[in-house]
Design a protein around this motif. Structure first.
Motif, PDB file in Angstrom:
ATOM      1  N   LEU A  22       0.828  -1.210   0.000  1.00 41.14           N
ATOM      2  CA  LEU A  22       0.000   0.000   0.000  1.00 41.14           C
ATOM      3  C   LEU A  22       0.861   1.258   0.000  1.00 41.14           C
ATOM      4  N   PHE A  23       1.885   1.294   0.846  1.00 36.30           N
ATOM      5  CA  PHE A  23       2.788   2.447   0.873  1.00 36.30           C
ATOM      6  C   PHE A  23       3.442   2.635  -0.496  1.00 36.30           C
ATOM      7  N   ALA A  24       3.864   1.541  -1.102  1.00 29.77           N
ATOM      8  CA  ALA A  24       4.534   1.636  -2.403  1.00 29.77           C
ATOM      9  C   ALA A  24       3.601   2.188  -3.470  1.00 29.77           C
ATOM     10  N   ARG A  25       2.328   1.779  -3.422  1.00 32.42           N
ATOM     11  CA  ARG A  25       1.362   2.287  -4.413  1.00 32.42           C
ATOM     12  C   ARG A  25       1.166   3.786  -4.271  1.00 32.42           C
ATOM     13  N   HIS A  26       1.425   4.308  -3.084  1.00 35.95           N
ATOM     14  CA  HIS A  26       1.296   5.753  -2.856  1.00 35.95           C
ATOM     15  C   HIS A  26       2.633   6.484  -3.018  1.00 35.95           C
ATOM     16  N   GLY A  27       3.619   5.814  -3.579  1.00 37.23           N
ATOM     17  CA  GLY A  27       4.861   6.482  -3.951  1.00 37.23           C
ATOM     18  C   GLY A  27       5.944   6.537  -2.898  1.00 37.23           C
ATOM     19  N   ALA A  28       5.785   5.792  -1.792  1.00 37.84           N
ATOM     20  CA  ALA A  28       6.810   5.801  -0.747  1.00 37.84           C
ATOM     21  C   ALA A  28       8.006   4.934  -1.131  1.00 37.84           C
ATOM     22  N   ASN A  29       9.143   5.243  -0.524  1.00 35.96           N
ATOM     23  CA  ASN A  29      10.313   4.364  -0.581  1.00 35.96           C
ATOM     24  C   ASN A  29      10.156   3.373   0.565  1.00 35.96           C
ATOM     25  N   VAL A  30       9.993   2.105   0.259  1.00 37.07           N
ATOM     26  CA  VAL A  30       9.660   1.112   1.277  1.00 37.07           C
ATOM     27  C   VAL A  30      10.875   0.235   1.593  1.00 37.07           C
ATOM     28  N   VAL A  31      11.262   0.234   2.861  1.00 34.76           N
ATOM     29  CA  VAL A  31      12.301  -0.687   3.320  1.00 34.76           C
ATOM     30  C   VAL A  31      11.583  -1.894   3.917  1.00 34.76           C
ATOM     31  N   VAL A  32      11.622  -2.982   3.183  1.00 29.90           N
ATOM     32  CA  VAL A  32      10.982  -4.233   3.579  1.00 29.90           C
ATOM     33  C   VAL A  32      11.933  -4.977   4.514  1.00 29.90           C
ATOM     34  N   SER A  33      11.473  -5.261   5.713  1.00 36.11           N
ATOM     35  CA  SER A  33      12.322  -5.938   6.697  1.00 36.11           C
ATOM     36  C   SER A  33      11.637  -7.196   7.204  1.00 36.11           C
ATOM     37  N   ASP A  34      12.401  -8.263   7.313  1.00 38.99           N
ATOM     38  CA  ASP A  34      11.884  -9.518   7.853  1.00 38.99           C
ATOM     39  C   ASP A  34      13.057 -10.442   8.121  1.00 38.99           C
ATOM     40  N   ILE A  35      12.839 -11.417   8.985  1.00 40.65           N
ATOM     41  CA  ILE A  35      13.875 -12.431   9.219  1.00 40.65           C
ATOM     42  C   ILE A  35      13.832 -13.502   8.146  1.00 40.65           C
ATOM     43  N   GLN A  36      12.689 -13.586   7.435  1.00 42.95           N
ATOM     44  CA  GLN A  36      12.525 -14.554   6.352  1.00 42.95           C
ATOM     45  C   GLN A  36      13.016 -13.921   5.046  1.00 42.95           C
ATOM     46  N   GLY A  51       6.029  -1.278 -10.202  1.00 41.49           N
ATOM     47  CA  GLY A  51       6.422   0.112 -10.426  1.00 41.49           C
ATOM     48  C   GLY A  51       6.756   0.889  -9.170  1.00 41.49           C
ATOM     49  N   GLY A  52       6.797   0.201  -8.021  1.00 43.33           N
ATOM     50  CA  GLY A  52       7.115   0.865  -6.766  1.00 43.33           C
ATOM     51  C   GLY A  52       8.597   0.860  -6.451  1.00 43.33           C
ATOM     52  N   LYS A  53       8.945   1.499  -5.342  1.00 39.37           N
ATOM     53  CA  LYS A  53      10.344   1.575  -4.898  1.00 39.37           C
ATOM     54  C   LYS A  53      10.477   0.847  -3.567  1.00 39.37           C
ATOM     55  N   ALA A  54      11.361  -0.144  -3.535  1.00 41.39           N
ATOM     56  CA  ALA A  54      11.521  -0.939  -2.314  1.00 41.39           C
ATOM     57  C   ALA A  54      12.902  -1.564  -2.263  1.00 41.39           C
ATOM     58  N   SER A  55      13.362  -1.810  -1.039  1.00 36.24           N
ATOM     59  CA  SER A  55      14.621  -2.509  -0.785  1.00 36.24           C
ATOM     60  C   SER A  55      14.398  -3.450   0.389  1.00 36.24           C
ATOM     61  N   PHE A  56      15.092  -4.585   0.355  1.00 32.65           N
ATOM     62  CA  PHE A  56      14.951  -5.550   1.446  1.00 32.65           C
ATOM     63  C   PHE A  56      16.164  -5.496   2.365  1.00 32.65           C
ATOM     64  N   PHE A  57      15.895  -5.612   3.677  1.00 36.87           N
ATOM     65  CA  PHE A  57      16.973  -5.706   4.658  1.00 36.87           C
ATOM     66  C   PHE A  57      16.590  -6.757   5.689  1.00 36.87           C
ATOM     67  N   LYS A  58      17.354  -7.822   5.736  1.00 33.64           N
ATOM     68  CA  LYS A  58      17.050  -8.913   6.673  1.00 33.64           C
ATOM     69  C   LYS A  58      17.334  -8.462   8.100  1.00 33.64           C
ATOM     70  N   THR A  59      16.362  -8.672   8.984  1.00 34.39           N
ATOM     71  CA  THR A  59      16.483  -8.196  10.362  1.00 34.39           C
ATOM     72  C   THR A  59      15.851  -9.172  11.339  1.00 34.39           C
ATOM     73  N   ASP A  60      16.593  -9.483  12.392  1.00 29.36           N
ATOM     74  CA  ASP A  60      16.029 -10.162  13.555  1.00 29.36           C
ATOM     75  C   ASP A  60      15.668  -9.063  14.535  1.00 29.36           C
ATOM     76  N   VAL A  61      14.379  -8.779  14.659  1.00 32.65           N
ATOM     77  CA  VAL A  61      13.945  -7.620  15.446  1.00 32.65           C
ATOM     78  C   VAL A  61      14.251  -7.761  16.928  1.00 32.65           C
ATOM     79  N   ALA A  62      14.542  -8.975  17.375  1.00 31.75           N
ATOM     80  CA  ALA A  62      14.855  -9.191  18.793  1.00 31.75           C
ATOM     81  C   ALA A  62      16.297  -8.814  19.133  1.00 31.75           C
ATOM     82  N   LYS A  63      17.072  -8.401  18.127  1.00 30.04           N
ATOM     83  CA  LYS A  63      18.464  -8.016  18.336  1.00 30.04           C
ATOM     84  C   LYS A  63      18.622  -6.516  18.095  1.00 30.04           C
ATOM     85  N   PRO A  64      18.920  -5.755  19.150  1.00 30.91           N
ATOM     86  CA  PRO A  64      18.979  -4.297  18.997  1.00 30.91           C
ATOM     87  C   PRO A  64      19.983  -3.834  17.951  1.00 30.91           C
TER      88      PRO A  64
END
Length: 246
Positions: A22-36, A51-64
């Protein structure tokens, strides 16, 4: 949200994925984060293909340290951070309190509560550098009521509400708005393990007569992140088909 940068954790599936799209459809730069990693890259690729803008960054959210690195990646890649959706979470161990394992308790608290503190700890300074922003923390209907055999999850989601309110009070004057969204039971992979009978029992708890859809939650998250909600902060907003009104 056009050309603004947003971090979304747990964006490989379910509510996080719907929100990222949804954010991407509205023109945002989306940083997709997940451990998967594979699923996170798939979300990213689908956004780019549309046609959206996005980048992936692998993250374990339990690790500061990984949450800190996620924010640094967003700023390095897109120049600044305007919004964050702290969505990653797990159902956690299902057991009576006396039977719940210590490790099971710690895991759900780490992922469902501590991670939001880690996220805001690093997201807020980045937002202050560009004059403000918006953070949406994903709580639950179980942030307001109890649920048997889910003490860890319930405690964490209650904690999200208190953490959100405290943060909103601390940073409202500096133009960072912080709110909590409380989904009811939503058709996501978290419910895949349930059989048809158990799902029907959950449906019966919602006066509207069905489970929610990820896209319906995403719409509220997006509104709270946008300038259209400029006077909204410190709130707890259910998307629950009437669950809490019973």
């Amino acid at each position: 949200m056009k050309n603004k940068t947003v971090i979304i954790t747990g964006a490989a599936s379910g509510i996080g994925k719907a929100t990222a799209e949804l954010f991407a459809r509205h023109g945002a730069n989306v940083v997709v984060s997940d451990i998967q990693e594979a699923e996170g890259n798939a979300t990213t690729d689908s956004i780019i293909a549309a046609g959206g803008k996005a980048s992936f960054f692998k993250t374990d959210v339990a690790k500061p340290e990984e949450m800190e690195a996620l924010v640094a990646f967003a700023v390095k890649t897109y120049g600044q951070l305007d919004a964050a959706v702290n969505n990653a979470g797990i159902g956690g161990e299902q057991a009576l309190i006396a039977d719940m394992s210590i490790d099971g308790w710690k895991k759900v608290i780490d992922i469902n509560l501590n991670s939001l503190f880690y996220g805001m700890k690093y997201q807020i300074p980045a937002m202050l550098k560009n004059g403000g922003g918006s953070i949406v923390n994903i709580s639950s209907i179980l942030g307001a009521v109890g649920f048997a055999n889910s003490a860890g999850y319930t405690a964490a989601k209650h904690g999200v509400v208190g953490l959100t309110q405290a943060a909103a009070l601390e940073y409202s004057a500096q133009k960072i708005r912080i709110n909590a969204v409380a989904p009811g039971f939503i058709e996501t992979p978290l419910l895949d393990a349930l059989d048809a009978e158990m799902k029907q029992q959950l449906v019966a708890l919602h006066p509207i007569g069905r489970l929610g859809k990820s896209e319906e939650v995403a719409e509220l998250i997006f509104w709270l992140s946008s300038d259209k909600s400029s006077f909204v902060t410190g709130g707890y907003y259910p998307v629950d088909g009437g669950y809490l009104a019973r």
